[in-house]
Design an enzyme around this catalytic site. Sequence first.
Site, mmCIF file in Angstrom:
data_model
loop_
_atom_site.group_PDB
_atom_site.id
_atom_site.type_symbol
_atom_site.label_atom_id
_atom_site.label_comp_id
_atom_site.label_asym_id
_atom_site.label_seq_id
_atom_site.Cartn_x
_atom_site.Cartn_y
_atom_site.Cartn_z
ATOM 1 N N ASP A 317 1.053 -0.831 0.021
ATOM 2 C CA ASP A 317 -0.370 -0.311 -0.255
ATOM 3 C C ASP A 317 0.750 0.993 0.192
ATOM 4 O O ASP A 317 2.062 1.205 0.000
ATOM 5 C CB ASP A 317 -1.206 0.186 1.077
ATOM 6 C CG ASP A 317 -2.389 -1.180 1.314
ATOM 7 O OD1 ASP A 317 -1.688 -1.623 0.633
ATOM 8 O OD2 ASP A 317 -3.202 -0.868 1.811
ATOM 9 N N HIS A 459 3.476 -1.943 3.167
ATOM 10 C CA HIS A 459 3.379 -1.210 2.357
ATOM 11 C C HIS A 459 5.126 -0.567 1.639
ATOM 12 O O HIS A 459 6.534 -0.937 2.594
ATOM 13 C CB HIS A 459 3.663 0.126 3.514
ATOM 14 C CG HIS A 459 2.695 -0.048 4.214
ATOM 15 N ND1 HIS A 459 2.276 -0.767 5.641
ATOM 16 C CD2 HIS A 459 0.941 1.006 3.752
ATOM 17 C CE1 HIS A 459 1.121 -1.196 5.724
ATOM 18 N NE2 HIS A 459 -0.034 0.592 5.111
#
Length: 493
Positions: A317, A459
Site C-alpha cells: 500500500d 507498505h
Amino acid sequence: MNNNDRKFGGRLIDIVLITTIATLTVFIIIFTTTSNEFKFQNASANSQTGNQSGLGTVNSNVEPEISSSATQEIVNTNIEGIRQVNETLKDLNKPYSIQYIKTNFETVNTEINKYISDSKNQYENIIRLKNTVDSNETSSNLGNNLKIEVEMFTHQDRYLSLVFTKNVAIKSNSYDTSIFTLFFNLETGNMVDFKQIVNGDVKNLTSLSDIVRYSIVNNQSYQKHINQEALIKVTEPNWIYYKRFAIIDDSLVLFFNKGEIANSDIVKPTASVSLSSIYSLLSKEFQSGIEDHSVVTVSPPKKDNNSSDKRVALTFDDGPHPTVTTSILDTLDKYDAKATFFVVGNRVEKYADIVIETLARGHEVGNHTWNHENLTKVNSNQVIEQVNATNNAIYNVIDQYPTVFRPPYGAKNDAVISVIDLPVILWTIDTMDWKYRDSTNLLPMVQKSMHNNAIILMHDIHQSTADGLESVLKYLQDEGYEFVTVSEILQSK
Ligand code: ZN
C-alpha cells in the site's frame, strides 16, 4: 521494554502477591477464630423488596452470600425472564454496591453468582489483608469501595450479552476497572462462547485477530495510549484471549481491562467490529439477518488434482515510491511472485513509470484513494471523488482501470461501501511494517499468522519492508505457497 511495560509487570506482581497473601491470611483466620469478623460469610438473612416471581427456579446453593446489613432490591427488566438485583452494603469498612442479573436458567445464574461471590470475597480479603498490614497505623478505612454495574444487550431477540464492569478501590481514590461478560441464548439458556461465534475455526480467529488489532491501533482516541506489545499479546489468535465479548448493535465488541492494552487514561478499552464486515468469519447462526460486506474471505482450499492449493496474496500500500517500489519489484521477480499494489492517486502521475512497470511485470494495480483519506470521516460525494479521481489517474497512465480497492486504515462502513463499485479488500495478516520499520520483523509477523489464502498487508514506502521481503518470499516458497494477486484469491470464492 519501556516504562509502561514495567509498570504493568509491577502491578501484576503486586496483585499476585496480594492475592496469595490474602488467601493464606483467610485460611489462618478461619482456623484460629470464629469471631464476629465472619458474620459476613455466615450471614444468610437478607431483606428483599420488589418483584420476586420466578425465584423458585434459582438454586439457593449458588446464591451469592449477603451481609446481614446489606439491602437488596430485585426489579423486573424490559427483557422477559430477566430480573436485576441491586445490592448495597453501607458499611464504612467495606461498602459495596453491586448489580447483577437473575434469569430463569440455572446454568446462567450459576455463572453470574460465582462471579459476584468471587468478586465480594476478593474485595473482603484484600481489605482484611490491608487492615492487618496497616494495623499499627491510625489509618481510616475510608476509600474502600466495590462497585459492579451490569449492562444488557439483546441480539436479534435471541441472545443476551451481559457486560459487568467492576470498579474496586482499596484505601484509594483511584479505581481498578475490570470487565466480565456472559453471552447466552435467551430461549434455551445455553451459554455461547467465542468459538461458537466464529465457527470454532482457528483460521477465522486468526483473521479476526488482525482485524481487531487494526481497529484498536487506528482508533484515533486510543493512539497515544496504546501499549503495542501488550495489545499484540492479548489479541493473539488463541481462544483463551477471547473471553470478554458482547454483540452490541450488530457489532462484535471485545473488552479489555483498564491497563491491559493501554495506559490508565483509557478506562475501558474496547474493540468494535461490525458483524457485516466479518460475515465470512461467522458461524451460520450469527450470519442470519446480517448483510455480507466482508470482502476479506479465507476461502476453502480448491480441489485441484495436481497443483498445490497453497496460495498467498502479497499486497503493498501507499506507493508508488521511486526507490522502494522498484526494489520490491526486483525482489518479486526473483521469486516469480505476483502481487497487488494499492496506489495513492496523487502519486500516480508523478511516478507514472513505476505504475507502468508494475503492471508490465504482471502485478495488479489497486486503488487506495487520492490522498489516503479516511473515508468514514467524509461525505459520500467526497468518497466518490476520492475513488474516481484515482481511477482516472491510473487509467491515464496504464490504459486500464484498477480492479480492486482498499480503504486507507481499513476504515469503511456501509455508506462507504455502497458508493464504491470495486471489490473492497482488507487483509488477513497485518505485518505492522509501518509501525516496526524493522526488516527482521517482517518474516516473524508473517510466520505467526500464516494461513492458506492469506492476504498480507505491507507498505512499499518503507525501505525496511523492501529489505525484509526476500526472507518472506523465501519462507513462503519453501512452504509451498504460490504468489497470486488479490483478484485471484477472490475468484476462488
Ligand atoms: Zn494506506
